[in-house]
Structures are given as C-alpha cells and as structure tokens.
Design an enzyme around this catalytic site. Structure first.
Site, PDB file in Angstrom:
ATOM      1  N   ILE A  72       8.891  -0.688   2.770  1.00 16.56           N
ATOM      2  CA  ILE A  72       7.560  -0.747   2.199  1.00 16.56           C
ATOM      3  C   ILE A  72       6.499  -0.986   3.281  1.00 16.56           C
ATOM      4  O   ILE A  72       6.786  -1.489   4.359  1.00 16.56           O
ATOM      5  CB  ILE A  72       7.423  -1.840   1.113  1.00 16.56           C
ATOM      6  CG1 ILE A  72       7.673  -3.234   1.707  1.00 16.56           C
ATOM      7  CG2 ILE A  72       8.357  -1.580  -0.053  1.00 16.56           C
ATOM      8  CD1 ILE A  72       7.170  -4.353   0.803  1.00 16.56           C
TER       9      ILE A  72
ATOM     10  N   ILE B 203       0.809  -1.227   0.000  1.00 19.95           N
ATOM     11  CA  ILE B 203       0.000   0.000   0.000  1.00 19.95           C
ATOM     12  C   ILE B 203       0.836   1.268   0.000  1.00 19.95           C
ATOM     13  O   ILE B 203       0.328   2.351  -0.215  1.00 19.95           O
ATOM     14  CB  ILE B 203      -1.004   0.058   1.187  1.00 19.95           C
ATOM     15  CG1 ILE B 203      -0.327  -0.350   2.495  1.00 19.95           C
ATOM     16  CG2 ILE B 203      -2.222  -0.791   0.895  1.00 19.95           C
ATOM     17  CD1 ILE B 203      -1.255  -0.233   3.706  1.00 19.95           C
TER      18      ILE B 203
ATOM     19  N   LYS C 284       5.151   3.022  -0.216  1.00 21.21           N
ATOM     20  CA  LYS C 284       6.608   2.895  -0.178  1.00 21.21           C
ATOM     21  C   LYS C 284       7.169   4.173   0.401  1.00 21.21           C
ATOM     22  O   LYS C 284       6.737   5.262   0.046  1.00 21.21           O
ATOM     23  CB  LYS C 284       7.156   2.711  -1.602  1.00 21.21           C
ATOM     24  CG  LYS C 284       7.048   1.292  -2.123  1.00 21.21           C
ATOM     25  CD  LYS C 284       7.960   1.124  -3.353  1.00 21.21           C
ATOM     26  CE  LYS C 284       8.006  -0.305  -3.832  1.00 21.21           C
ATOM     27  NZ  LYS C 284       6.820  -0.729  -4.570  1.00 21.21           N
ATOM     28  N   GLY C 285       8.120   4.042   1.279  1.00 19.46           N
ATOM     29  CA  GLY C 285       8.782   5.220   1.813  1.00 19.46           C
ATOM     30  C   GLY C 285      10.271   5.071   1.608  1.00 19.46           C
ATOM     31  O   GLY C 285      10.722   4.121   0.964  1.00 19.46           O
TER      32      GLY C 285
ATOM     33  N   ASP D 209       9.311  13.854  12.883  1.00 16.97           N
ATOM     34  CA  ASP D 209       9.078  13.716  11.442  1.00 16.97           C
ATOM     35  C   ASP D 209       7.612  13.945  11.088  1.00 16.97           C
ATOM     36  O   ASP D 209       6.998  13.161  10.375  1.00 16.97           O
ATOM     37  CB  ASP D 209       9.553  12.329  10.977  1.00 16.97           C
ATOM     38  CG  ASP D 209       9.812  12.261   9.475  1.00 16.97           C
ATOM     39  OD1 ASP D 209       9.916  13.329   8.839  1.00 16.97           O
ATOM     40  OD2 ASP D 209       9.895  11.147   8.936  1.00 16.97           O
TER      41      ASP D 209
ATOM     42  N   LYS E 135       4.796  -2.739   8.246  1.00 22.65           N
ATOM     43  CA  LYS E 135       5.862  -1.883   7.733  1.00 22.65           C
ATOM     44  C   LYS E 135       7.189  -2.615   7.888  1.00 22.65           C
ATOM     45  O   LYS E 135       7.519  -3.070   8.972  1.00 22.65           O
ATOM     46  CB  LYS E 135       5.868  -0.576   8.526  1.00 22.65           C
ATOM     47  CG  LYS E 135       6.935   0.376   8.101  1.00 22.65           C
ATOM     48  CD  LYS E 135       6.667   1.757   8.604  1.00 22.65           C
ATOM     49  CE  LYS E 135       7.635   2.709   7.945  1.00 22.65           C
ATOM     50  NZ  LYS E 135       7.203   4.080   8.002  1.00 22.65           N
TER      51      LYS E 135
HETATM   52  P1  ATP Z   1       9.238   8.547   4.371  1.00 22.05           P
HETATM   53  O1  ATP Z   1       9.791   7.189   4.208  1.00 22.05           O
HETATM   54  O2  ATP Z   1       9.986   9.572   3.633  1.00 22.05           O
HETATM   55  O3  ATP Z   1       9.005   8.897   5.794  1.00 22.05           O
HETATM   56  P2  ATP Z   1       6.421   7.929   4.074  1.00 22.05           P
HETATM   57  O4  ATP Z   1       5.991   8.400   5.424  1.00 22.05           O
HETATM   58  O5  ATP Z   1       5.441   8.156   2.951  1.00 22.05           O
HETATM   59  O6  ATP Z   1       7.782   8.578   3.640  1.00 22.05           O
HETATM   60  P3  ATP Z   1       6.120   5.225   4.950  1.00 22.05           P
HETATM   61  O7  ATP Z   1       5.976   5.628   6.370  1.00 22.05           O
HETATM   62  O8  ATP Z   1       6.888   4.000   4.631  1.00 22.05           O
HETATM   63  O9  ATP Z   1       6.780   6.387   4.105  1.00 22.05           O
HETATM   64  O10 ATP Z   1       4.648   5.073   4.375  1.00 22.05           O
HETATM   65  C1  ATP Z   1       4.393   4.918   3.006  1.00 22.05           C
HETATM   66  C2  ATP Z   1       2.927   5.049   2.726  1.00 22.05           C
HETATM   67  O11 ATP Z   1       2.235   3.900   3.211  1.00 22.05           O
HETATM   68  C3  ATP Z   1       2.224   6.232   3.408  1.00 22.05           C
HETATM   69  O12 ATP Z   1       2.325   7.408   2.649  1.00 22.05           O
HETATM   70  C4  ATP Z   1       0.791   5.741   3.489  1.00 22.05           C
HETATM   71  O13 ATP Z   1       0.123   5.993   2.270  1.00 22.05           O
HETATM   72  C5  ATP Z   1       0.953   4.234   3.662  1.00 22.05           C
HETATM   73  N1  ATP Z   1       0.840   3.808   5.078  1.00 22.05           N
HETATM   74  C6  ATP Z   1       1.783   3.844   6.021  1.00 22.05           C
HETATM   75  N2  ATP Z   1       1.358   3.353   7.184  1.00 22.05           N
HETATM   76  C7  ATP Z   1       0.068   2.991   6.986  1.00 22.05           C
HETATM   77  C8  ATP Z   1      -0.979   2.428   7.826  1.00 22.05           C
HETATM   78  N3  ATP Z   1      -0.749   2.159   9.105  1.00 22.05           N
HETATM   79  N4  ATP Z   1      -2.194   2.228   7.267  1.00 22.05           N
HETATM   80  C9  ATP Z   1      -2.414   2.517   5.977  1.00 22.05           C
HETATM   81  N5  ATP Z   1      -1.502   3.054   5.147  1.00 22.05           N
HETATM   82  C10 ATP Z   1      -0.270   3.297   5.637  1.00 22.05           C
HETATM   83 MG    MG Z   2       5.732   7.466   7.226  1.00 18.31          MG
END
Ligand code: ATP
Ligand code: MG
Length: 325
Positions: free
Chosen positions: A54, A47, A49-50, A163, A70
């Site tokens: 993932i 859902i 990627k950060g 953050d 995560k």
């Molecule tokens: P960065 O890695 O730069 O902090 P980010 O916050 O977008 O960026 P992640 O925290 O890995 O990276 O999250 C990626 C995406 O996954 C988010 O933007 C969100 O759309 C989705 N996501 C994260 N956690 C959840 C959750 N608990 N429920 C639903 N979707 C989620």
């Molecule tokens: Mg995040």
C-alpha cells in the site's frame, strides 16, 4: 549492524556491508537536514494500493512536509537482502526533476518501507480514468518530461526501469510528470516466494522481453509508446479480439504482442509527427527503436512549443465533476 542491515530505535535500515559510509551518505531531507525515521511521521490516509503493498500519505511531524510512504510486504531471504539493498541504493541516489525522489528506505519485520516524494495529482492511470483521453499537445509536454526522466535513468544511471506503465507515472499541481518505482520491480523479482512469479502487468512489456530474450533499456521505450497510445486514444492498443470480453488469458495477449505487427495511431485523428514518434517507440526490433536521447530530438517534441502548454492548469482543472458524470 548485522551484515547489511543497520538497526536503530525505529527499525532496521538496509546499508551496504562494503560501504558503511552509505549510512551517512544516504539522502537526507530538505529543508531539515537530518535523517527521517518512521517514528517522525504521522499517517494521514491510504492513497493507493498496488500488487506489492500500500501507499500512504504521511506527514513529517516536525516540518509538516508531506510524503508518500510505500510499504511492500515480503519475506526476505538472506541472499535477497544484498540485491534489495543495492536496488534501494540506486533508488536513493537518483536525483532528477523527472524521477520521483526516494528519501529513505527501511526494512522492518518482513516489510520494506520507502519514503517517497508525494505527488499530489496521483498517477497518470488515475488521471486517465477521469479524463478518458489526453489531447495531443498535452501529451507532447508529458512525453518530454517522461523522456527526460528516462534519459536520466538510461544514460546517467544506466538502469532499466522494467515497469513503465500509467500507474508509475505520477503528476502534481505544478504540472510536473515524474517516473516512479524503478528498481521496485527488480526487488519484487529478487525476493523469495515471489521469484519467477511475475505479479505485475504484461500489457506494456516489450516483445523481446516476453519472448524471454535479452532486453535492455529500449524495452522501456516500447512501454512508453504503448502508454502514450493509451493516453491518446483512451484504449490499450492491443484490443481483445471481441469487445467487452477481455483477453481469454494473458498468453493470448503476449502472443499478440510478439506475433502481430506493432500498433499505430489512427492517422486521421493525430498529427503525422505524433504518429511517427509512436512508431519510433513501438518498433518490434529494439535495434530500430529510438533511444530516449534520439526521441528528444524528434519533431514531435517541438511541434507544440509555440502553444506554451500549461500542464499545471490542465492537471488541476481537467476531469471536472461535469466530465465524470
Ligand atoms: P502495481 O503494484 O501493479 O505496480 P501500482 O503502480 O498502481 O500497481 P503502487 O506503486 O503501489 O501500485 O501505487 C499505488 C497507487 O498509489 C498509484 O497508482 C498512485 O495512485 C499512488 N501513488 C504511488 N506512489 C505515489 C506518490 N509518490 N505520490 C502520490 N501517490 C502515489
Ligand atoms: Mg507503482
């Protein structure tokens, strides 16, 4: 058990060496009152990627409950283990309706996996891409929930998020807004290979933090102010000098945040209360910046109470296919 790592059939879980009871007290799942392991969940889909890894939608095999998993890839040095275990423990002990629940974390094969509450509306960053801007009354309702989350983290758990940004604010169909990923940035900072290499965004970082000075929980309030401005106007408040070109480099942006006067909302498009609320968040000197507790008492928080704002319908219906071409 090896140091602060506990080995079971599915992998290795981080527990504190000094508090072996942590194994027993780590949060269990409701309604099933037992520990969850990676073997008990099915992957549905990716859902998000950060930078760190993932996020997958997963389903618990026996209860059918959905969760977000995560996975952060990292090479963990012996010395970093303790710091990570500590952060994950804070993460797991946080229980507040406006902070995303962290049910369990595992360390296995160079990856930290965290089982989180699934937020079916995705992040505010995802939502903002659909709607472009969020009307002020909805932002008041969103701010109130985020402030309650920050109030809990700052005043009860005594932690700084570090953050705060649109992708770390998650929403669901019930109209709830929750803060996620607190502690994760600290984990990233404490791991080997990534030490001193900040991989996130500097956009929402407070001036005092950019300057390398001491910073505290007020740093999160600055970030909140910028996030709300971006939601209100549809643009990140520090526009690059020339439109469409972007910042030449990240130092230019950082210099602008430190050197320029703080941004403010255009007064012809927003209420004076909202304008004042934002200005209270983006004071450059943290001394003059209001705390989460003080912001809760700000007039903006009461301004739209009579409207009985329904975030649930808004999150579900906004950004229809018509609005997004
Ligand atoms: P960065 O890695 O730069 O902090 P980010 O916050 O977008 O960026 P992640 O925290 O890995 O990276 O999250 C990626 C995406 O996954 C988010 O933007 C969100 O759309 C989705 N996501 C994260 N956690 C959840 C959750 N608990 N429920 C639903 N979707 C989620
Ligand atoms: Mg995040």
């Amino acid at each position: 058990m090896d140091g602060d790592l506990l080995v079971n059939r599915d992998g290795v879980r981080i527990v504190s060496q000094t508090e072996p009871d942590a194994v027993l007290s780590s949060l269990s799942l409701s309604p099933a009152d037992n520990q969850m392991s990676l073997a008990d969940i099915d992957t549905i889909k990716v859902i998000g990627k950060g930078n760190g890894g993932i996020v997958q939608l997963v389903q618990h095999k026996w209860t059918g409950q959905f969760f977000a998993l995560k996975v952060i890839q990292m090479n963990i040095e012996e010395s970093a283990r303790k710091a990570i275990a500590k952060e994950l423990k804070i993460n797991q002990s946080a229980q507040c309706p406006h902070v995303v629940m962290c049910y369990q974390s595992f360390y296995d094969n160079g990856a930290v996996s965290i089982i989180l509450e699934y937020m079916d509306g995705g992040s505010l960053a995802d939502f903002l891409r659909k709607v472009r801007t969020i009307p002020e009354p909805y932002l008041a309702a969103i701010s109130k929930q985020v402030l309650k989350g920050l109030l809990y983290l700052h005043h009860e758990k005594h932690v700084i998020h570090r953050d705060m940004k649109p992708s770390n604010l998650l929403i669901n169909h019930r109209g709830e807004v929750k803060i996620t990923d607190f502690g994760v940035s600290a984990i990233m900072l404490s791991t080997s290979g990534q030490a001193n290499t900040f991989v996130g965004t500097y956009n929402y970082m407070s001036p005092e933090r950019i300057s390398g000075g001491k910073y505290d929980y007020k740093s999160d309030i600055w970030s909140l102010g910028l996030v709300l401005m971006e939601c209100a106007t549809g643009q990140f408040p520090y526009a690059p000098p020339e439109q469409d070109e972007g910042w030449v480099n990240v130092y230019e942006l950082m210099e602008a945040i430190v050197e320029q006067p703080p941004p403010h909302l255009p007064s012809d498009q927003f209420s004076p209360e909202f304008g004042s609320f934002i200005s209270a968040c983006v004071q450059k000197d943290p001394k003059y910046r209001l705390s989460a507790l003080e912001l809760m008492a700000h007039p903006f928080m009461k301004l739209y109470d009579d409207l009985h704002i329904d975030l649930s319908s808004y999150f579900k219906n906004a950004g229809s296919p018509l609005a997004t071409f």
